[in-house]
Design an enzyme around this catalytic site. Structure first.
Site, short mmCIF file in Angstrom:
data_model
loop_
_atom_site.label_atom_id
_atom_site.label_comp_id
_atom_site.label_asym_id
_atom_site.label_seq_id
_atom_site.Cartn_x
_atom_site.Cartn_y
_atom_site.Cartn_z
N HIS A 1 0.86 -1.20 0.00
CA HIS A 1 0.00 0.00 0.00
C HIS A 1 0.89 1.24 0.00
CE1 HIS A 1 -3.20 2.80 1.09
NE2 HIS A 1 -4.03 1.87 0.67
N ASP B 1 -7.91 -5.53 -0.43
CA ASP B 1 -8.30 -6.33 -1.60
C ASP B 1 -7.92 -7.80 -1.47
OD1 ASP B 1 -7.41 -3.38 -3.03
OD2 ASP B 1 -9.41 -4.22 -3.32
C1 SDX Z 1 -6.08 0.19 -3.03
O1 SDX Z 1 -4.54 4.72 -2.00
C2 SDX Z 1 -5.44 4.00 -1.44
O2 SDX Z 1 -5.84 4.27 -0.35
C3 SDX Z 1 -5.95 2.86 -2.27
C4 SDX Z 1 -6.94 1.97 -1.55
C5 SDX Z 1 -8.23 2.69 -1.29
O3 SDX Z 1 -8.97 2.26 -0.40
O4 SDX Z 1 -8.54 3.60 -2.07
O5 SDX Z 1 -6.41 1.53 -0.32
C6 SDX Z 1 -7.28 0.75 -2.40
O6 SDX Z 1 -5.76 0.58 -4.11
C7 SDX Z 1 -5.24 -0.83 -2.27
C8 SDX Z 1 -4.01 -1.29 -3.09
C9 SDX Z 1 -4.52 -2.28 -4.11
N1 SDX Z 1 -3.46 -2.65 -5.05
C10 SDX Z 1 -2.85 -3.83 -5.00
O7 SDX Z 1 -3.02 -4.68 -4.12
C11 SDX Z 1 -1.91 -4.10 -6.15
C12 SDX Z 1 -0.62 -4.73 -5.60
N2 SDX Z 1 0.04 -3.73 -4.77
C13 SDX Z 1 1.01 -2.93 -5.45
O8 SDX Z 1 0.95 -2.74 -6.81
C14 SDX Z 1 1.53 -1.80 -4.60
O9 SDX Z 1 1.69 -2.23 -3.31
C15 SDX Z 1 0.78 -0.48 -4.60
C16 SDX Z 1 0.46 -0.03 -5.97
C17 SDX Z 1 -0.47 -0.61 -3.80
C18 SDX Z 1 1.71 0.49 -3.98
O10 SDX Z 1 2.83 0.49 -4.82
P1 SDX Z 1 4.13 1.33 -4.45
O11 SDX Z 1 3.75 2.75 -4.23
O12 SDX Z 1 5.25 1.06 -5.39
O13 SDX Z 1 4.43 0.67 -3.05
P2 SDX Z 1 5.62 0.99 -2.20
O14 SDX Z 1 6.28 2.25 -2.59
O15 SDX Z 1 5.21 0.87 -0.78
O16 SDX Z 1 6.61 -0.24 -2.61
C19 SDX Z 1 7.70 -0.47 -1.83
C20 SDX Z 1 8.47 -1.58 -2.51
C21 SDX Z 1 8.73 -1.35 -4.00
O17 SDX Z 1 9.99 -1.95 -4.26
P3 SDX Z 1 11.29 -0.98 -4.36
O18 SDX Z 1 10.99 0.04 -5.46
O19 SDX Z 1 11.43 -0.32 -3.00
O20 SDX Z 1 12.42 -1.89 -4.72
O21 SDX Z 1 7.73 -2.82 -2.44
C22 SDX Z 1 7.50 -3.31 -3.75
C23 SDX Z 1 7.69 -2.15 -4.70
O22 SDX Z 1 8.15 -2.67 -5.94
N3 SDX Z 1 6.12 -3.78 -3.74
C24 SDX Z 1 5.74 -5.02 -3.99
C25 SDX Z 1 4.33 -5.01 -3.86
N4 SDX Z 1 3.91 -3.79 -3.55
C26 SDX Z 1 5.02 -3.01 -3.48
N5 SDX Z 1 6.45 -6.14 -4.31
C27 SDX Z 1 5.71 -7.27 -4.49
N6 SDX Z 1 4.37 -7.35 -4.36
C28 SDX Z 1 3.65 -6.24 -4.06
N7 SDX Z 1 2.33 -6.32 -3.95
#
Ligand code: SDX
Length: 391
Positions: free
Chosen positions: A270, A328
């Site tokens: 998140h 989710d």
């Molecule tokens: C919702 O904003 C909101 O409030 C949204 C929401 C709402 O109620 O409106 O909460 C609803 O959208 C929840 C999120 C749903 N999406 C997913 O579950 C999709 C899978 N999750 C990811 O795509 C991701 O976690 C995001 C998009 C939610 C956040 O992505 P970010 O901003 O890149 O996350 P981050 O900066 O915290 O990531 C930190 C690291 C990154 O690696 P580095 O660049 O540091 O090397 O963790 C990695 C990311 O690549 N990472 C993951 C991951 N999520 C982040 N690696 C593997 N699996 C994952 N799910």
């Protein structure tokens, strides 16, 4: 001091707007609607009372609730001519495509609630959106199924009405399962608002230009459709199906840790929560209740989800990146058990989030300081240069 933190009017902080509606502490994994913790609201009240809270700032008295419920109920039908919209869509259109188009078109029917400078029209638009989203969502589902539209009923509560519009058929009476209706009401509470997420920020930006509320909500639906945002519940269930068995989990965890794979665990991570999403805890509990009530307590996908969570939370990659299940991760399993097709999951998210979108839109419009949104950029293109002289 404004409640939980000092608001910086100079916008020098990362905050790009001020709001009194929802507060998230991502490190603590805390979510408050107008100061009330989400788990307490989910356990102790209902979605329409939470709609009142988000719109007006306080939980309704009994009299206020009865009046609000009557107002919403009396707006649940849509203009009969809207049924003709659906015949323009292919039957296999993604329901979110239908929702974007149909909700955007509401402004062509309800001219008495598009003047945003009129407080009464803003109020009516808010009530209409909350009331009509379930009706339009159910019509979207019925159209895809090739079944006749089912009209809303005024004798049912919000989620029972939605369930009967989705699953009733003219040829036999439909009996609402109160456990399912209560569980869906709780799921709607969990999804109602979430501060300045991508789709809410889209609604605010569209609204800041003076666009009518129906067009603003349509822009929020379009943004929510993305798999990184509202589409994650659909993507998470598809991922659990692809994993297929608990012994294949390590293979997918390894892939999620490999940046070059482009694969992420859907329903994990998140932008704001760097702790367990408080909604996911309530969602998991609701998932168990629904599956047990329907006799699917041994659902293989739930087993995979629980084992995947257990493994990920012990893995140093996920611990270091502070990746936890989000709302989710368990919602898809629960909605599927309720009988909803996976394509409808994000539509349900949009139905619930409409109150958050409209409450934030109203808050912004009613802020005397608000101006049109105008994000700036960091320019990384070529410096100024003159057009080449003719050879
Ligand atoms: C919702 O904003 C909101 O409030 C949204 C929401 C709402 O109620 O409106 O909460 C609803 O959208 C929840 C999120 C749903 N999406 C997913 O579950 C999709 C899978 N999750 C990811 O795509 C991701 O976690 C995001 C998009 C939610 C956040 O992505 P970010 O901003 O890149 O996350 P981050 O900066 O915290 O990531 C930190 C690291 C990154 O690696 P580095 O660049 O540091 O090397 O963790 C990695 C990311 O690549 N990472 C993951 C991951 N999520 C982040 N690696 C593997 N699996 C994952 N799910």
């Amino acid at each position: 001091q404004t409640g939980c933190f000092t608001y910086d009017p100079g916008f020098t902080s990362t905050a790009n707007c001020k709001s009194a509606i929802t507060y998230i502490d991502g490190d603590k994994g805390e979510l408050l609607y107008r100061g009330y913790p989400i788990d307490q609201l989910a356990e102790n009240t209902n979605f329409l009372a939470v709609c009142y809270l988000l719109l007006y700032g306080e939980l309704p008295t009994n009299a206020e609730f009865i009046n609000f419920r009557r107002t919403i109920t009396n707006h649940t039908m849509v203009h009969e001519q809207m049924t003709r919209f659906f015949t323009g869509y292919r039957r296999d259109a993604h329901p979110m495509a239908v929702m974007v188009g149909t909700v955007g078109a509401l402004s062509s029917f309800y001219h008495d609630s598009t003047d945003i400078s009129d407080p009464e029209q803003r109020e009516v638009a808010s009530h209409r959106m909350i009331a009509k989203m379930p009706t339009i969502a159910a019509m979207t589902y019925k159209y895809a199924m090739g079944q006749p539209f089912i009209y809303p009923r005024n004798d049912l509560d919000y989620t029972s009405n939605f369930l009967q519009m989705c699953f009733a058929v003219p040829c036999e009476p439909y009996v609402v399962n109160p456990i399912i209706s209560r569980a869906l009401d709780r799921i709607f509470i969990l999804h109602a608002d979430h501060e300045q997420n991508a789709s809410t920020s889209t609604v605010r930006l569209a609204g800041s230009s003076g666009a009518n509320p129906f067009a603003c909500i349509a822009s929020g639906i379009a943004c929510l459709w993305g798999p990184a945002h509202g589409g994650a519940n659909e993507a998470a269930l598809n991922m659990l199906r692809e994993i297929g068995s608990v012994d294949r989990i390590p293979e997918f965890v390894k892939k999620a840790k490999d940046k070059n794979s482009g694969f992420r665990l859907m329903g994990f991570g998140h932008r704001v929560y760097k702790n367990y999403d408080p909604r996911a805890k309530v969602m998991q509990k609701t998932c168990h209740e629904v599956l047990d009530a329907l006799g699917h307590g041994d659902d293989p996908l739930l087993k995979i989800a629980l084992e995947l969570e257990r493994i990920a939370l012990q893995d140093e990659y996920f611990i270091e990146k502070k990746l936890y299940p989000n709302i989710d991760f368990y919602s898809g399993i629960t909605l599927r058990a309720m009988g909803f097709p996976v394509e409808l999951f994000t539509v349900l998210f949009a139905v619930a989030r409409t109150v958050g979108w409209i409450a934030q839109w109203k808050e912004m419009i009613e802020d005397p300081e608000q101006r049109i949104g105008r994000p700036r950029q960091l320019y990384i293109g070529p410096p100024r240069r003159d057009f080449p002289a003719p050879a």
